[in-house]
Design a protein around this motif. Structure first.
Motif, PDB file in Angstrom:
ATOM      1  N   ARG A   1     -10.322 118.201  50.416  1.00 26.91           N
ATOM      2  CA  ARG A   1      -9.894 117.399  49.266  1.00 26.91           C
ATOM      3  C   ARG A   1      -9.412 116.004  49.685  1.00 26.91           C
TER       4      ARG A   1
ATOM      5  N   ASN B   1     -18.463 114.284  46.972  1.00 24.56           N
ATOM      6  CA  ASN B   1     -17.237 114.723  47.639  1.00 24.56           C
ATOM      7  C   ASN B   1     -17.382 115.982  48.475  1.00 24.56           C
ATOM      8  N   PHE B   2     -18.284 116.837  48.109  1.00 27.78           N
ATOM      9  CA  PHE B   2     -18.481 118.082  48.857  1.00 27.78           C
ATOM     10  C   PHE B   2     -17.174 118.813  49.167  1.00 27.78           C
ATOM     11  N   CYS B   3     -16.383 119.064  48.140  1.00 25.12           N
ATOM     12  CA  CYS B   3     -15.269 119.997  48.313  1.00 25.12           C
ATOM     13  C   CYS B   3     -15.938 121.300  48.755  1.00 25.12           C
TER      14      CYS B   3
ATOM     15  N   CYS C   1     -22.113 114.018  42.511  1.00 23.17           N
ATOM     16  CA  CYS C   1     -20.842 113.967  43.224  1.00 23.17           C
ATOM     17  C   CYS C   1     -21.100 113.879  44.719  1.00 23.17           C
TER      18      CYS C   1
ATOM     19  N   GLN D   1     -18.098 113.426  37.256  1.00 23.44           N
ATOM     20  CA  GLN D   1     -17.394 114.396  38.099  1.00 23.44           C
ATOM     21  C   GLN D   1     -16.225 113.742  38.808  1.00 23.44           C
TER      22      GLN D   1
ATOM     23  N   TYR E   1     -15.675 124.400  48.407  1.00 19.98           N
ATOM     24  CA  TYR E   1     -15.906 125.549  47.519  1.00 19.98           C
ATOM     25  C   TYR E   1     -16.948 125.249  46.448  1.00 19.98           C
ATOM     26  N   CYS E   2     -17.365 123.994  46.312  1.00 18.01           N
ATOM     27  CA  CYS E   2     -17.980 123.558  45.052  1.00 18.01           C
ATOM     28  C   CYS E   2     -19.504 123.415  45.110  1.00 18.01           C
TER      29      CYS E   2
ATOM     30  N   HIS F   1     -10.232 112.169  40.581  1.00 15.01           N
ATOM     31  CA  HIS F   1      -9.952 112.826  41.866  1.00 15.01           C
ATOM     32  C   HIS F   1      -8.698 112.166  42.448  1.00 15.01           C
TER      33      HIS F   1
ATOM     34  N   VAL G   1     -21.273 121.835  42.730  1.00 17.49           N
ATOM     35  CA  VAL G   1     -21.750 120.684  41.939  1.00 17.49           C
ATOM     36  C   VAL G   1     -22.608 119.682  42.729  1.00 17.49           C
ATOM     37  N   PRO G   2     -22.172 119.245  43.938  1.00 12.84           N
ATOM     38  CA  PRO G   2     -23.010 118.271  44.644  1.00 12.84           C
ATOM     39  C   PRO G   2     -24.429 118.779  44.921  1.00 12.84           C
TER      40      PRO G   2
HETATM   41 FE1  SF4 Z   1     -17.193 117.036  43.357  1.00 14.50          FE
HETATM   42 FE2  SF4 Z   1     -15.239 117.936  41.803  1.00 14.50          FE
HETATM   43 FE3  SF4 Z   1     -16.883 119.636  42.971  1.00 14.50          FE
HETATM   44 FE4  SF4 Z   1     -15.133 118.343  44.439  1.00 14.50          FE
HETATM   45  S1  SF4 Z   1     -14.644 119.832  42.794  1.00 14.50           S
HETATM   46  S2  SF4 Z   1     -17.310 118.585  44.937  1.00 14.50           S
HETATM   47  S3  SF4 Z   1     -15.030 116.358  43.406  1.00 14.50           S
HETATM   48  S4  SF4 Z   1     -17.425 118.127  41.430  1.00 14.50           S
END
Ligand code: SF4
Ligand code: SAH
Ligand code: F3S
Length: 373
Positions: A274, A155-157, A153, A198, A159-160, A235, A162-163
């Motif tokens: 976002r 996007n680097f939201c 991913c 994602q 809070y997240c 998204h 995942v990236p």
């Molecule tokens: Fe990526 Fe989804 Fe996490 Fe945002 S919430 S960084 S879009 S995986």
């Protein structure tokens, strides 16, 4: 020799466990009924919230008694949680009976680690992985076949995690996706196909030969055969009209969109990075409802993001009321080390987060009862 895989987290991880199962079966292992009769146990972990990590620590700890009974038992921990160096180290130190600790990018090499265990404990975290286009999957669901279309991913939201644990977006080549789906359709065991990523809407942007997600959907639907198609996750900032049109016009595509909103307040959405507003989000919902009146729409929300006031949380409540979702998931914000939001001031107390999540879920429940109208 028998194996058992324990999976935490999202569909992506469920699918990855199907890859783990295929690797182990290729090595001659067969599926155990439960962990007690296994010769190898693999924990495929999730790092999205602290609760997910705590459960892994607890459950891996419980394996000590199995290892006492069976000295030959191999215990492996992999996935998003162990992709974080500090957590992986902590696991190695805390649980000397764990034999293999590897990250998300190491899974294709699982056979190597299992074979090397006789020489000692295995610990490796690769930082980048090529997309694995060749390994087979042991599909675990009777009706549904998961098909990965991209990993990572960008996007680097704020809070997240995942990236940080899945790396940057990488799309699979369209021809390989189509080949995999043709094979599933030819075999005829699975009537439902779910595309995974994602952020599926940015599919293809990184490919040399650029393909849009909408084109991929149309090309898949052109495959002859009797199947339904769905996808997740979208998204809101990237859900383009051509994708909505594809869902509308292609009979094979399920009339269903999971569209995580996260918050209904513009200041919080901005802090979350976002890159859409409450108004824009509601506009998309309107558009989907106009174009596809029978479309099911679901969403995710995070309550208690750092500095969220009661009024701002209230904006999330009114968005849920306005959008009339078919269902929602609501999560209490969980600070993830290394993410931007975890260092933001004014973190919200657990008590307030719990109150807010309960309130949001109560609104959702009441709306379900009243039939959304
Ligand atoms: Fe990526 Fe989804 Fe996490 Fe945002 S919430 S960084 S879009 S995986
Ligand atoms: N890629 C998807 C979802 C990834 S994670 C997307 O962009 O929407 C699934 C859900 O977990 C998210 O939608 C979010 O609501 C929630 N989540 C992610 N990080 C979180 C955190 N730190 N605390 C609480 N919930 C979180
Ligand atoms: Fe999925 Fe959890 Fe990893 S939600 S991508 S398994 S952090």
């Amino acid at each position: 020799m028998k194996y058992f895989v324990v999976t935490y987290g999202c569909q992506m991880n469920v699918h990855e466990s199907e890859k783990i199962a295929a690797i182990l079966e290729n090595m001659g292992y067969t599926l155990a009924n439960d962990r007690n009769e296994a010769d190898i146990i693999v924990f495929n972990t999730c790092a999205i919230r602290e609760g997910a990590e705590d459960r892994v620590f607890g459950n891996v700890g419980n394996l000590k008694r199995l290892k006492k009974k069976n000295k030959e038992l191999i215990i492996a921990v992999c996935g998003c949680m162990t992709q974080k160096e500090q957590t992986a180290q902590k696991l190695m130190q805390k649980f000397p009976f764990v034999d293999i600790v590897i990250g998300t990018f190491n899974i294709p090499k699982l056979r190597y680690y299992v074979e090397a265990v006789k020489k000692g404990r295995q610990f490796e975290l690769l930082n980048e992985g090529e997309l694995d286009e060749t390994l087979p999957y042991k599909r675990s669901d009777k009706d549904n076949a998961w098909v990965n279309i991209m990993q990572g991913c960008n996007n680097f939201c704020t809070y997240c995690i995942v990236p940080y644990v899945r790396g940057r977006e990488k799309s699979r080549k369209e021809e390989n996706i189509l080949k995999e789906i043709k094979e599933i359709v030819r075999e005829g065991k699975h009537k439902k196909i779910t595309l995974l990523g994602q952020n599926v809407n940015s599919y293809g942007k990184d490919l040399e030969k650029q393909v849009t997600f909408a084109k991929l959907l149309h090309d898949i639907c052109a495959i002859e055969g009797n199947f339904t198609l769905s996808f997740m996750t979208s998204h809101p900032k990237d859900l383009t009209d051509d994708v909505i049109e594809a869902v509308k016009n292609e009979d094979k595509i399920e009339k269903f969109i999971h569209l995580p909103a996260q918050s209904g307040n513009n200041r919080i959405l901005k802090l979350m990075n976002r890159r859409y507003t409450r108004e824009k989000y509601l506009e998309i919902i309107d558009k989907i409802r106009q174009q596809i009146p029978n479309c099911r729409i679901t969403s995710d929300f995070i309550v208690g993001f750092p500095s969220e006031t009661e009024e701002e949380f209230n904006d999330t409540c009114t968005l849920v009321q306005k959008a009339k979702f078919d269902s929602i998931f609501a999560f209490m914000y969980s600070p993830r080390e290394g993410t931007v939001a975890s260092n933001m001031p004014d973190q919200i107390s657990e008590k307030v987060k719990r109150e807010r999540v309960n309130k949001l879920l109560a609104i959702e429940k009441r709306m379900q009862k009243e039939g959304k109208s």
